[in-house]
Design an enzyme around this catalytic site. Structure first.
Site, short mmCIF file in Angstrom:
data_model
loop_
_atom_site.label_atom_id
_atom_site.label_comp_id
_atom_site.label_asym_id
_atom_site.label_seq_id
_atom_site.Cartn_x
_atom_site.Cartn_y
_atom_site.Cartn_z
N CYS A 125 3.33 23.31 7.04
CA CYS A 125 4.29 22.47 6.32
C CYS A 125 4.82 23.14 5.05
CB CYS A 125 3.67 21.12 6.00
SG CYS A 125 2.93 20.34 7.42
N HIS A 261 7.86 17.99 0.78
CA HIS A 261 7.53 17.92 2.20
C HIS A 261 7.29 16.46 2.58
CE1 HIS A 261 5.59 18.20 5.97
NE2 HIS A 261 4.38 18.01 5.51
N ASN A 292 6.88 13.30 10.11
CA ASN A 292 6.49 14.56 9.46
C ASN A 292 6.81 15.70 10.42
OD1 ASN A 292 5.04 16.84 8.67
ND2 ASN A 292 3.25 15.68 7.98
O1 UT7 Z 1 1.84 17.51 6.68
C1 UT7 Z 1 0.62 18.09 6.39
C2 UT7 Z 1 -0.09 17.34 5.37
N1 UT7 Z 1 -0.52 16.06 5.88
C3 UT7 Z 1 -0.68 15.04 5.08
O2 UT7 Z 1 -0.43 15.18 3.91
C4 UT7 Z 1 -1.22 13.75 5.65
C5 UT7 Z 1 -2.24 13.18 4.69
N2 UT7 Z 1 -2.93 11.98 5.16
C6 UT7 Z 1 -2.30 10.80 5.39
O3 UT7 Z 1 -1.10 10.71 5.34
C7 UT7 Z 1 -3.15 9.58 5.62
O4 UT7 Z 1 -4.50 9.93 5.45
C8 UT7 Z 1 -2.97 8.88 6.99
C9 UT7 Z 1 -1.60 8.23 7.04
C10 UT7 Z 1 -3.13 9.89 8.11
C11 UT7 Z 1 -4.01 7.77 7.17
O5 UT7 Z 1 -3.91 6.83 6.12
P1 UT7 Z 1 -5.19 6.44 5.27
O6 UT7 Z 1 -4.75 5.43 4.32
O7 UT7 Z 1 -5.82 7.68 4.71
O8 UT7 Z 1 -6.13 5.78 6.37
P2 UT7 Z 1 -7.71 5.94 6.53
O9 UT7 Z 1 -7.98 7.06 7.44
O10 UT7 Z 1 -8.36 5.92 5.19
O11 UT7 Z 1 -8.07 4.58 7.25
C12 UT7 Z 1 -7.94 3.30 6.58
C13 UT7 Z 1 -8.29 2.20 7.53
C14 UT7 Z 1 -9.59 2.37 8.30
O12 UT7 Z 1 -10.12 1.09 8.52
P3 UT7 Z 1 -11.31 0.50 7.57
O13 UT7 Z 1 -12.41 1.50 7.69
O14 UT7 Z 1 -10.72 0.45 6.20
O15 UT7 Z 1 -11.58 -0.83 8.17
C15 UT7 Z 1 -9.16 2.97 9.61
O16 UT7 Z 1 -10.05 2.66 10.65
O17 UT7 Z 1 -7.27 2.12 8.54
C16 UT7 Z 1 -7.84 2.31 9.83
N3 UT7 Z 1 -6.93 3.13 10.61
C17 UT7 Z 1 -5.92 2.65 11.32
N4 UT7 Z 1 -5.50 1.40 11.54
C18 UT7 Z 1 -4.41 1.23 12.32
C19 UT7 Z 1 -6.91 4.49 10.68
N5 UT7 Z 1 -5.88 4.89 11.46
C20 UT7 Z 1 -5.25 3.77 11.87
C21 UT7 Z 1 -4.12 3.54 12.66
N6 UT7 Z 1 -3.74 2.25 12.85
N7 UT7 Z 1 -3.41 4.54 13.21
#
Ligand code: UT7
Length: 336
Positions: A125, A261, A292
């Site tokens: 990226c 990005h 993305n």
């Molecule tokens: O381009 C290269 C660089 N990439 C990036 O910069 C991406 C960086 N990361 C992100 O953008 C985020 O981490 C994501 C969008 C991928 C995920 O968002 P998040 O807020 O970090 O989610 P999380 O993994 O902390 O999960 C939060 C909650 C969890 O539930 P509990 O444990 O709070 O009950 C997950 O189980 O959301 C749940 N969860 C989902 N729910 C619905 C995780 N993935 C999903 C999903 N749909 N797809």
């Protein structure tokens, strides 16, 4: 005494002369993806800002998308393909190890009469900003008068539709710029680096080597430790943005556009806060419709801002890419 070597020097400065993008025809809304990852449109929008992304069809190959974007960038720059002295293609989704896809693109475009030097770079990226850095130095160093930099990805080829942390994030597309000589500085000093200690946080699931040794293994996809990357981006990349501004001697309040990005809308918002960016500075939010697209995201977002009138030619913008490696690069530029 060794023979004196005659050096070559180029233009005093370089600038981006034109930008062009290609977005695949097929629009994929969140509703198409949510069932397989037990998610919802609302969750995806609130956690990432993404509403839709584009996925390439069979005909929309890395080469075809690149040619379309490059054609627009050349037309915008008013430069012919013949005049291009080097083609740099930033991509991590050209699914053939060798040769570089850049040579095919240069040949088919007629860059430098079809014989321009051409190579790929793998900086995920940050690939576009890495390519821009090389192009700037080439133009100033005299290795090429005009350089075509393309960021292109078909991330849908490497996306696991059952992976909750990546299935909704990635999109496909291509963006290109022409970099050429300038009397005024049009590309500021780059602030760039890498953090190989965290190389596993975004990665191809299976190496080609492992696939060779076990032909039964599943085709590789991209994996990401979302939270770790998110925290790194929010804390470390905002500092890099500030360093790029400082290196160029530009204040956040002097910016006419901020084009980070397009990784996650919440990361962009955190950067805006950390930079204390005044609310009237337009910010790229192309992720909402495009997802993305890794190396393509910055030139695609740049083109959209210029076409929509959100930003104007000649304005000052901060661009900043970060991703798998981990790698990052940011610089202040003058918009074409
Ligand atoms: O381009 C290269 C660089 N990439 C990036 O910069 C991406 C960086 N990361 C992100 O953008 C985020 O981490 C994501 C969008 C991928 C995920 O968002 P998040 O807020 O970090 O989610 P999380 O993994 O902390 O999960 C939060 C909650 C969890 O539930 P509990 O444990 O709070 O009950 C997950 O189980 O959301 C749940 N969860 C989902 N729910 C619905 C995780 N993935 C999903 C999903 N749909 N797809």
């Amino acid at each position: 005494m060794s023979a004196p070597i005659r050096p070559r020097s180029g233009a005093p400065y370089a600038r981006i002369m034109g930008v062009g993008g290609y977005r695949p025809v097929r629009v994929v809304p969140n509703s198409e993806l949510i069932e397989r990852i037990d998610s919802s449109d609302e969750w995806i929008q609130s956690r990432s800002g993404i509403k839709t992304r584009r996925w390439a069809g069979d005909e929309e190959t890395v080469t075809e998308m690149s040619l379309a974007a490059a054609g627009k960038a050349l037309a915008h720059a008013g430069i012919s393909a013949e005049e291009i002295g080097c083609v740099i293609v930033a991509t991590v989704t050209h699914l053939k190890q060798t040769p570089a896809v850049a040579t095919d693109i240069a040949y088919r475009l007629g860059a430098g009469g079809g014989r321009a030097p051409a190579f790929d770079i793998s900086a995920a990226c940050a690939g576009f900003c890495y390519g821009l850095t090389l192009a700037n130095d080439m133009v100033r160093g005299g290795s090429a008068e005009y350089v075509l930099v393309i960021g292109v990805e078909r991330l849908s080829d490497l996306t696991n539709p059952d992976d909750r942390s990546t299935a909704f994030i990635f999109g496909d597309g291509a963006g290109a710029v022409v970099v050429g000589p300038s009397e005024e500085p049009g590309i500021g000093p780059v602030v760039w680096g890498s953090d190989g200690a965290n190389s596993g946080t975004i990665s191809q699931s299976t190496s080609w080597e492992a696939l060779r040794d076990n032909p039964e293994a599943a085709f590789p996809t991209l994996t990401m430790e979302g939270q770790t990357v998110f925290r790194w981006a929010v804390w470390e990349m905002a500092k890099v943005c500030q360093e790029a501004l400082d290196a160029a001697g530009v204040e956040a309040s002097q910016l006419d556009a901020f084009i980070p990005h397009q990784a996650n809308m919440r990361i962009t918002d955190a950067m805006i806060k950390a930079l204390k960016l005044p609310p009237d500075v337009p910010v790229a939010r192309d992720i909402a419709e495009t997802g993305n697209t890794s190396a393509a995201s910055i030139p695609l977002a740049m083109e959209r801002m210029l076409e929509s009138g959100e930003a104007a030619a000649g304005g000052t913008a901060l661009v900043m890419g970060f991703g798998a490696g981990l790698v990052y690069a940011g610089q202040v530029i003058t918009l074409p």
